[in-house]
Design an enzyme around this catalytic site. Structure first.
Site, PDB file in Angstrom:
ATOM      1  CB  CYS A 109      -0.876  -0.010   1.253  1.00 53.93           C
ATOM      2  SG  CYS A 109      -2.021  -1.390   1.314  1.00 53.93           S
ATOM      3  CB  ALA A 110       3.476   1.969  -2.409  1.00 49.12           C
ATOM      4  N   GLY A 149       4.092   7.216  -1.243  1.00 46.45           N
ATOM      5  CA  GLY A 149       5.432   6.734  -1.558  1.00 46.45           C
ATOM      6  C   GLY A 149       6.536   7.092  -0.594  1.00 46.45           C
ATOM      7  N   GLY A 150       6.187   7.712   0.540  1.00 40.18           N
ATOM      8  CA  GLY A 150       7.226   8.141   1.480  1.00 40.18           C
ATOM      9  C   GLY A 150       8.082   6.984   1.985  1.00 40.18           C
ATOM     10  CG  ASP A 201       2.046   2.514   5.805  1.00 37.11           C
ATOM     11  OD1 ASP A 201       1.660   2.513   6.983  1.00 37.11           O
ATOM     12  OD2 ASP A 201       2.344   3.559   5.189  1.00 37.11           O
ATOM     13  CB  CYS A 246      -0.843   6.547  11.083  1.00 38.65           C
ATOM     14  SG  CYS A 246      -2.092   6.765   9.814  1.00 38.65           S
TER      15      CYS A 246
HETATM   16  C1  LIG Z   1      -1.472   4.498   4.894  1.00 38.99           C
HETATM   17  S1  LIG Z   1      -1.567   4.768   3.200  1.00 38.99           S
HETATM   18  C2  LIG Z   1       0.040   4.289   2.659  1.00 38.99           C
HETATM   19  C3  LIG Z   1       1.123   5.345   2.854  1.00 38.99           C
HETATM   20  C4  LIG Z   1       2.419   4.963   2.158  1.00 38.99           C
HETATM   21  N1  LIG Z   1       2.910   3.682   2.595  1.00 38.99           N
HETATM   22  C5  LIG Z   1       3.514   5.995   2.345  1.00 38.99           C
HETATM   23  O1  LIG Z   1       4.404   5.844   3.154  1.00 38.99           O
HETATM   24  O2  LIG Z   1       3.475   7.020   1.652  1.00 38.99           O
HETATM   25  C6  LIG Z   1      -2.571   3.430   2.676  1.00 38.99           C
HETATM   26  C7  LIG Z   1      -2.670   3.262   1.169  1.00 38.99           C
HETATM   27  O3  LIG Z   1      -3.304   1.995   0.930  1.00 38.99           O
HETATM   28  C8  LIG Z   1      -3.971   2.063  -0.299  1.00 38.99           C
HETATM   29  N2  LIG Z   1      -4.865   0.888  -0.341  1.00 38.99           N
HETATM   30  C9  LIG Z   1      -6.006   0.673   0.355  1.00 38.99           C
HETATM   31  N3  LIG Z   1      -6.493  -0.552   0.071  1.00 38.99           N
HETATM   32  C10 LIG Z   1      -5.631  -1.128  -0.798  1.00 38.99           C
HETATM   33  C11 LIG Z   1      -5.586  -2.396  -1.463  1.00 38.99           C
HETATM   34  N4  LIG Z   1      -6.547  -3.311  -1.276  1.00 38.99           N
HETATM   35  N5  LIG Z   1      -4.560  -2.641  -2.288  1.00 38.99           N
HETATM   36  C12 LIG Z   1      -3.586  -1.718  -2.506  1.00 38.99           C
HETATM   37  N6  LIG Z   1      -3.592  -0.500  -1.917  1.00 38.99           N
HETATM   38  C13 LIG Z   1      -4.591  -0.212  -1.076  1.00 38.99           C
HETATM   39  C14 LIG Z   1      -4.631   3.424  -0.256  1.00 38.99           C
HETATM   40  O4  LIG Z   1      -4.950   3.864  -1.559  1.00 38.99           O
HETATM   41  C15 LIG Z   1      -3.536   4.261   0.424  1.00 38.99           C
HETATM   42  O5  LIG Z   1      -2.757   4.911  -0.558  1.00 38.99           O
END
Ligand SMILES: C[S@@+](CC[C@H](N)C(=O)[O-])C[C@H]1O[C@@H](n2cnc3c(N)ncnc32)[C@H](O)[C@@H]1O
EC number: 2.1.1.176
Length: 433
Positions: free
Chosen positions: A253-254, A257-258, A321, A374
């Site tokens: 869940c990138a 992208g941080g 994440d 978080c």
């Molecule tokens: C907490 S954020 C991730 C932050 C990221 N790791 C960073 O450091 O920038 C959660 C992310 O999960 C994605 N997401 C939610 N459900 C998902 C799924 N089933 N498959 C892939 N991505 C998913 C969302 O779109 C969101 O961008």
């Protein structure tokens, strides 16, 4: 900034707040739309500061206004109510020169086509200036259902969580080890921006903390990818996962992208696949990586449906994440308290469990998955991981040390504001092999 020149900033801030509080819009989205309307970066910074302060202190401001106004404002007065918060935020936490703050806010009432209410705005703000604004119970900023969950999970620590969640957060920077070190960057900051108060953290290999408001674009080397903005808790994800050099890593869940960028800054030889199901957000991953000069394969995909994207080669390490309630980052996203619904939590917990179950078989035997959120809700964190460990025979927890917060089941939890960082949960899980 002249007084009248300041009025459009106040009017814009009121429109943003009205949309966020009264029409369910996201603060980030509204600011992204509003800020480009301002040419001067200082005006943009002021608009942001006003909006964040007003949202954090809204309960206090409403309490004061209810006392001072003979009648509550009507449903059609949302913009006016927002403008009053704008005025109070300037006099209160932002401590702007009162005369300028007052006249620009009163003038903004005219810009919002409310000239007939300008006198009332003036009178109320003068009263606030004279009498000050009384404290309010910080827990009242939380919806009752969520407040109850936090109190149930954290008992007497809940009060500190509510209080910390209303405080402005410091700015944390991540220094790219390919370019510099935190100690050297601190020196550069001291030379180029001597008024900025900055320090190192013993908990972070790449972090610098900044306690003075500063425009990110003004930071030395920001455009060149020397530093990125990332909370200390989020920076610790790389330490908790610690993939081996050149490992095959999945960031499930990138976006935006941080954490992917951080992992690649530390080891550019990682073979990293970055997924996100949101195509628009995934484009931001590519932008983030380009800015710091890192490379990874990115793919729009539902991480919970590997049959649609996985090539069958197992991963050495997986970062999950997970999407979560974000209750640990209310101080950075105060509108969470307005937009989160009770039913969201059950849906998030189901998604987290589905992602854990779907991704686990993709790990090599001996490989590790880091589950991070978080959130400060135990159902999303320690309870989620306890349930996963119970139903997954080949999964064991690997202990994390006290740098990552207090023990929380098989993982570690940091509460908002601890070590100056966001609320965060980490659990490191190894697949037996
Ligand atoms: C907490 S954020 C991730 C932050 C990221 N790791 C960073 O450091 O920038 C959660 C992310 O999960 C994605 N997401 C939610 N459900 C998902 C799924 N089933 N498959 C892939 N991505 C998913 C969302 O779109 C969101 O961008």
């Amino acid at each position: 900034m002249s007084q009248v020149a300041g009025a459009p900033v106040r009017a814009l801030a009121a429109r943003v707040l009205d949309a966020v509080v009264h029409r369910g819009r996201s603060l980030k989205g509204e600011l992204a739309h509003a800020l480009p309307q301002l040419v001067d970066v200082r005006d943009r910074a002021l608009t942001e500061a006003i909006c964040f302060t007003a949202l954090r202190q809204r309960t206090r401001y409403d309490q004061a206004l209810a006392q001072w106004m003979p009648r509550p404002l009507g449903a059609r007065d949302g913009e006016l109510r927002a403008l009053l918060w704008v005025g109070l935020a300037q006099l209160d936490e932002l401590a702007l020169p009162p005369h300028a703050a007052l006249s620009a806010t009163v003038e903004a009432a005219r810009l919002l086509r409310r000239p007939h209410q300008a006198g009332m705005v003036n009178a109320l703000l003068r009263r606030a200036q004279r009498e000050g604004i009384a404290a309010a119970d910080p827990s009242l900023a939380w919806p009752a259902w969520l407040r109850t969950q936090v109190e149930r999970d954290w008992g007497e620590r809940a009060g500190t969580i509510f209080e910390q969640s209303l405080r402005a957060a410091p700015l944390w920077l991540r220094v790219n080890p390919e370019h510099s070190t935190p100690a050297v960057y601190l020196q550069v900051l001291g030379e180029e921006l001597p008024d900025v108060q900055a320090s190192l953290s013993p908990l972070l290999a790449n972090g610098v903390r900044i306690d003075t408001p500063v425009a990110v674009s003004a930071l030395p080397g920001f455009d060149l990818g020397v530093v990125s903005v990332q909370d200390g808790s989020a920076q610790q994800v790389a330490d908790a996962l610690q993939p081996a050099i050149g490992a095959r890593v999945l960031d499930a869940c990138a976006a935006p992208g941080g954490k992917a960028a951080h992992l690649l800054e530390r080891d550019p030889t990682l073979q990293l696949l970055a997924l996100d199901m949101d195509a628009r957000r995934l484009r931001r991953v590519q932008e983030t990586l380009t800015r710091v000069g890192a490379h990874a394969r990115t793919q729009v995909a539902d991480a919970g449906a590997p049959s649609t994207w996985w090539d069958g080669q197992a991963f050495d390490a997986i970062l999950l994440d997970a999407p979560c309630s974000a209750t640990g980052v209310v101080r950075r996203q105060p509108d969470i308290l307005m937009h989160r619904r009770e039913s969201d939590i059950d849906a998030l917990i189901a998604t987290q469990a589905r992602l854990l179950d779907a991704l686990w078989p993709l790990l090599k035997p001996g490989g590790e998955l880091l589950y991070a959120t978080c959130s400060i809700l135990q159902r999303e964190n320690q309870q989620q991981i306890d349930d996963f460990l119970t139903r997954t025979d080949d999964a064991q927890a690997v202990a994390l040390d006290e740098r990552f917060g207090q023990v929380a089941g098989a993982g570690r939890q940091r509460l908002p504001g601890e070590d100056g960082m966001d609320g965060f949960f980490y659990a490191r899980l190894r697949r037996s092999g």
